[in-house]
Design a protein around this motif. Structure first.
Motif, PDB file in Angstrom:
ATOM      1  N   ARG A 127       0.846  -1.186   0.000  1.00 26.30           N
ATOM      2  CA  ARG A 127       0.000   0.000   0.000  1.00 26.30           C
ATOM      3  C   ARG A 127       0.879   1.232   0.000  1.00 26.30           C
ATOM      4  O   ARG A 127       1.979   1.233   0.549  1.00 26.30           O
ATOM      5  CB  ARG A 127      -0.892  -0.007   1.239  1.00 26.30           C
ATOM      6  CG  ARG A 127      -1.925  -1.111   1.216  1.00 26.30           C
ATOM      7  CD  ARG A 127      -2.542  -1.316   2.580  1.00 26.30           C
ATOM      8  NE  ARG A 127      -3.148  -0.103   3.099  1.00 26.30           N
ATOM      9  CZ  ARG A 127      -3.683  -0.008   4.309  1.00 26.30           C
ATOM     10  NH1 ARG A 127      -3.668  -1.042   5.114  1.00 26.30           N
ATOM     11  NH2 ARG A 127      -4.227   1.118   4.715  1.00 26.30           N
ATOM     12  N   LYS A 128       0.420   2.289  -0.603  1.00 17.60           N
ATOM     13  CA  LYS A 128       1.175   3.538  -0.631  1.00 17.60           C
ATOM     14  C   LYS A 128       1.004   4.280   0.691  1.00 17.60           C
ATOM     15  O   LYS A 128      -0.044   4.218   1.329  1.00 17.60           O
ATOM     16  CB  LYS A 128       0.708   4.411  -1.790  1.00 17.60           C
ATOM     17  CG  LYS A 128       1.016   3.811  -3.161  1.00 17.60           C
ATOM     18  CD  LYS A 128       0.598   4.759  -4.257  1.00 17.60           C
ATOM     19  CE  LYS A 128       0.937   4.165  -5.630  1.00 17.60           C
ATOM     20  NZ  LYS A 128       0.535   5.069  -6.734  1.00 17.60           N
ATOM     21  N   TYR A 170       6.146 -10.502   6.040  1.00 19.30           N
ATOM     22  CA  TYR A 170       6.483  -9.406   6.947  1.00 19.30           C
ATOM     23  C   TYR A 170       6.528  -8.077   6.195  1.00 19.30           C
ATOM     24  O   TYR A 170       6.035  -7.053   6.687  1.00 19.30           O
ATOM     25  CB  TYR A 170       7.856  -9.645   7.586  1.00 19.30           C
ATOM     26  CG  TYR A 170       7.942 -10.788   8.559  1.00 19.30           C
ATOM     27  CD1 TYR A 170       6.821 -11.263   9.232  1.00 19.30           C
ATOM     28  CD2 TYR A 170       9.167 -11.406   8.830  1.00 19.30           C
ATOM     29  CE1 TYR A 170       6.920 -12.315  10.122  1.00 19.30           C
ATOM     30  CE2 TYR A 170       9.275 -12.448   9.726  1.00 19.30           C
ATOM     31  CZ  TYR A 170       8.148 -12.909  10.366  1.00 19.30           C
ATOM     32  OH  TYR A 170       8.245 -13.950  11.258  1.00 19.30           O
ATOM     33  N   ARG A 171       7.140  -8.078   5.014  1.00 19.60           N
ATOM     34  CA  ARG A 171       7.281  -6.824   4.276  1.00 19.60           C
ATOM     35  C   ARG A 171       5.928  -6.282   3.829  1.00 19.60           C
ATOM     36  O   ARG A 171       5.698  -5.063   3.838  1.00 19.60           O
ATOM     37  CB  ARG A 171       8.214  -7.014   3.080  1.00 19.60           C
ATOM     38  CG  ARG A 171       9.674  -7.192   3.480  1.00 19.60           C
ATOM     39  CD  ARG A 171      10.589  -7.081   2.291  1.00 19.60           C
ATOM     40  NE  ARG A 171      10.413  -8.147   1.335  1.00 19.60           N
ATOM     41  CZ  ARG A 171      11.040  -9.321   1.376  1.00 19.60           C
ATOM     42  NH1 ARG A 171      11.876  -9.585   2.372  1.00 19.60           N
ATOM     43  NH2 ARG A 171      10.855 -10.223   0.445  1.00 19.60           N
ATOM     44  N   GLU A 172       5.036  -7.168   3.435  1.00 18.40           N
ATOM     45  CA  GLU A 172       3.699  -6.707   3.051  1.00 18.40           C
ATOM     46  C   GLU A 172       3.003  -6.059   4.248  1.00 18.40           C
ATOM     47  O   GLU A 172       2.413  -4.975   4.134  1.00 18.40           O
ATOM     48  CB  GLU A 172       2.876  -7.872   2.522  1.00 18.40           C
ATOM     49  CG  GLU A 172       1.478  -7.465   2.087  1.00 18.40           C
ATOM     50  CD  GLU A 172       0.662  -8.638   1.592  1.00 18.40           C
ATOM     51  OE1 GLU A 172      -0.533  -8.442   1.329  1.00 18.40           O
ATOM     52  OE2 GLU A 172       1.210  -9.753   1.474  1.00 18.40           O
ATOM     53  N   LEU A 173       3.087  -6.719   5.405  1.00 26.52           N
ATOM     54  CA  LEU A 173       2.460  -6.166   6.613  1.00 26.52           C
ATOM     55  C   LEU A 173       3.150  -4.880   7.054  1.00 26.52           C
ATOM     56  O   LEU A 173       2.496  -3.936   7.517  1.00 26.52           O
ATOM     57  CB  LEU A 173       2.509  -7.206   7.733  1.00 26.52           C
ATOM     58  CG  LEU A 173       1.718  -8.501   7.494  1.00 26.52           C
ATOM     59  CD1 LEU A 173       1.986  -9.502   8.612  1.00 26.52           C
ATOM     60  CD2 LEU A 173       0.227  -8.216   7.383  1.00 26.52           C
ATOM     61  N   LEU A 406       3.550  -6.955  16.586  1.00 28.93           N
ATOM     62  CA  LEU A 406       4.348  -8.097  16.169  1.00 28.93           C
ATOM     63  C   LEU A 406       3.755  -8.577  14.841  1.00 28.93           C
ATOM     64  O   LEU A 406       2.681  -9.158  14.813  1.00 28.93           O
ATOM     65  CB  LEU A 406       4.305  -9.215  17.213  1.00 28.93           C
ATOM     66  CG  LEU A 406       4.862  -8.879  18.606  1.00 28.93           C
ATOM     67  CD1 LEU A 406       4.753 -10.093  19.529  1.00 28.93           C
ATOM     68  CD2 LEU A 406       6.294  -8.393  18.512  1.00 28.93           C
ATOM     69  N   LEU A 407       4.455  -8.274  13.746  1.00 36.37           N
ATOM     70  CA  LEU A 407       3.921  -8.619  12.413  1.00 36.37           C
ATOM     71  C   LEU A 407       4.119 -10.086  12.119  1.00 36.37           C
ATOM     72  O   LEU A 407       5.036 -10.730  12.607  1.00 36.37           O
ATOM     73  CB  LEU A 407       4.638  -7.770  11.354  1.00 36.37           C
ATOM     74  CG  LEU A 407       4.571  -6.254  11.553  1.00 36.37           C
ATOM     75  CD1 LEU A 407       5.265  -5.550  10.407  1.00 36.37           C
ATOM     76  CD2 LEU A 407       3.119  -5.782  11.663  1.00 36.37           C
TER      77      LEU A 407
END
Length: 407
Positions: A127-128, A170-173, A406-407
């Motif tokens: 997401r931006k 993790y990176r998406e979250l 905590l992702l």
């Protein structure tokens, strides 16, 4: 009549064949050694560097599909007289010959997914970031605690492929978290153990699915993707990291060099080079900081909060961290004035107040970051439990920290 040319490597043409030395230099005798995982190959004298080493690997009875040359190739040169050329031209002709010594290793058995395609897939889901509100009273920073991926380690949660998938999630979250944070800056905290290594316990030789060079390569990919994400979403990013036990340069279990002799810090130094020298126009807003050569800790100011970083291997049990920190304060070490201390190493999440900062009159907080690795079955079998992997993230302002996830 038998010529001394017969002792030269059979791969040379008649025009390239030269008189061989009576005796090979000590330590450079042609031959090979192989213990099933690593070895060396020393070539006979060659007039030209081969374009491929496959023939020499096959000559050692090995398969080039299973074995590869690792690291730089050692070389030794000497001058020889080309007798054939001397006969044709009527004068001696000097040619430089070389021995080559190859360090060979067995290729990792793990077939990795396409890292480039994986990165594109993750970026497409981000997401931006929302624009920062103009009425924001204070700066706000996103702090990421990246701890203990131990790249190359296999355990209950899988191997390298599962580690890559976990960090893609993790990176998406994290992208979603940053987009909602209204932050003005980001801090990527590398808390250590980026790679599993091979010198910590004997079992690593059999349980790892990547050789050391591949561990460093994959760990670099995982970490740089996270840093790049912050760089795309925030106007300022600081990358900070500390040395650790799994990343330390070792000979067996013995530490070598200084605390700066560390694979994790090596990765960060290379990233600093990539971003500041090779692509400065894209990463001008990204800076890097690591401890001084003989230190294992550091501290940095994030929106008025002093955050200290340590791996945690300085003590044998997590309950000893508060006393260790107290002693660091008395000794005037880098984390002495910290309001908040981040550690890794112990593979579970923990957050608690551990005193008051006399310089700011604020509570001191200790945050123990969870692991992001594939599991520690030895601990589970002893204690009967282990902790789930996560990526620690929270925000800080001049008033303190909040929004811990905590992702």
């Amino acid at each position: 009549m038998t010529s001394t040319f017969d002792s030269i490597d059979r791969g040379l043409t008649a025009e390239q064949q030269l008189r061989a030395p009576v005796k090979h230099p000590h330590g450079w005798e042609p031959g090979f050694e192989w213990d099933g995982s690593v070895g060396t190959i020393t070539t006979a004298p060659l007039a030209e560097r081969p374009k491929t080493w496959d023939e020499f690997i096959r000559d050692a009875g090995l398969n080039p599909d299973e074995v590869e040359v690792a690291g730089p190739v050692n070389v030794r040169g000497w001058d020889a007289i080309n007798n054939r050329k001397a006969v044709e031209d009527g004068a001696p002709s000097i040619v430089r010959m070389h021995y080559y010594r190859l360090n060979i290793i067995r290729k990792a058995s793990q077939e990795l997914p396409d890292l480039v395609q994986l990165a594109k897939l993750v970026r497409s889901k981000r997401r931006k970031a929302k624009p920062v509100r103009e009425d924001l009273e204070h700066e706000r920073g996103v702090v990421v605690g990246f701890a203990d991926p131990q790249t190359g380690k296999t355990a209950t949660r899988g191997g390298t492929e599962q580690l890559l998938e976990r960090h893609a999630t993790y990176r998406e979250l994290l992208g979603n978290y940053v987009a909602d944070s209204n932050a003005t800056q980001g801090v990527w905290c590398d808390l250590g153990d980026a790679v599993e290594g091979f010198e910590n316990v004997a079992a690593q030789r059999d349980t790892n699915d990547l050789d050391l060079m591949s561990q460093v390569e994959v760990a670099s990919h995982i970490e740089f993707e996270g840093i790049d994400l912050l760089a795309r979403l925030l106007p300022r990013v600081v990358v900070a990291g500390v040395g650790s036990n799994h990343c330390r340069w070792r000979n067996g279990k013995n530490e070598q060099g200084t605390p700066a002799s560390d694979w994790g810090l090596h990765i960060l130094r290379q990233m600093r080079w990539w971003t500041q020298r090779l692509t400065p126009e894209q990463y001008a807003h990204v800076s890097f900081t690591v401890p001084k050569t003989h230190d294992e800790t550091l501290a940095l100011d994030v929106c008025g909060q002093i955050i200290g970083l340590a791996h945690g291997h300085q003590v044998s049990q997590p309950n000893r961290i508060p006393d260790w920190w107290k002693a660091q304060s008395h000794g005037g070490q880098p984390v002495a004035h910290a309001d908040l201390l981040l550690t890794g190493h112990f593979h579970h999440f923990r957050c608690e107040p551990v005193g008051r900062n006399p310089y700011t009159d604020r509570d001191r907080w200790w945050m123990q970051a969870p692991t992001s690795d594939n599991g520690s079955d030895w601990f589970r079998m002893i204690k009967g439990y282990d902790s789930d992997p996560h990526l620690l993230v929270f925000t800080v302002t001049p008033d303190g920290w909040d929004n811990l996830r905590l992702l």
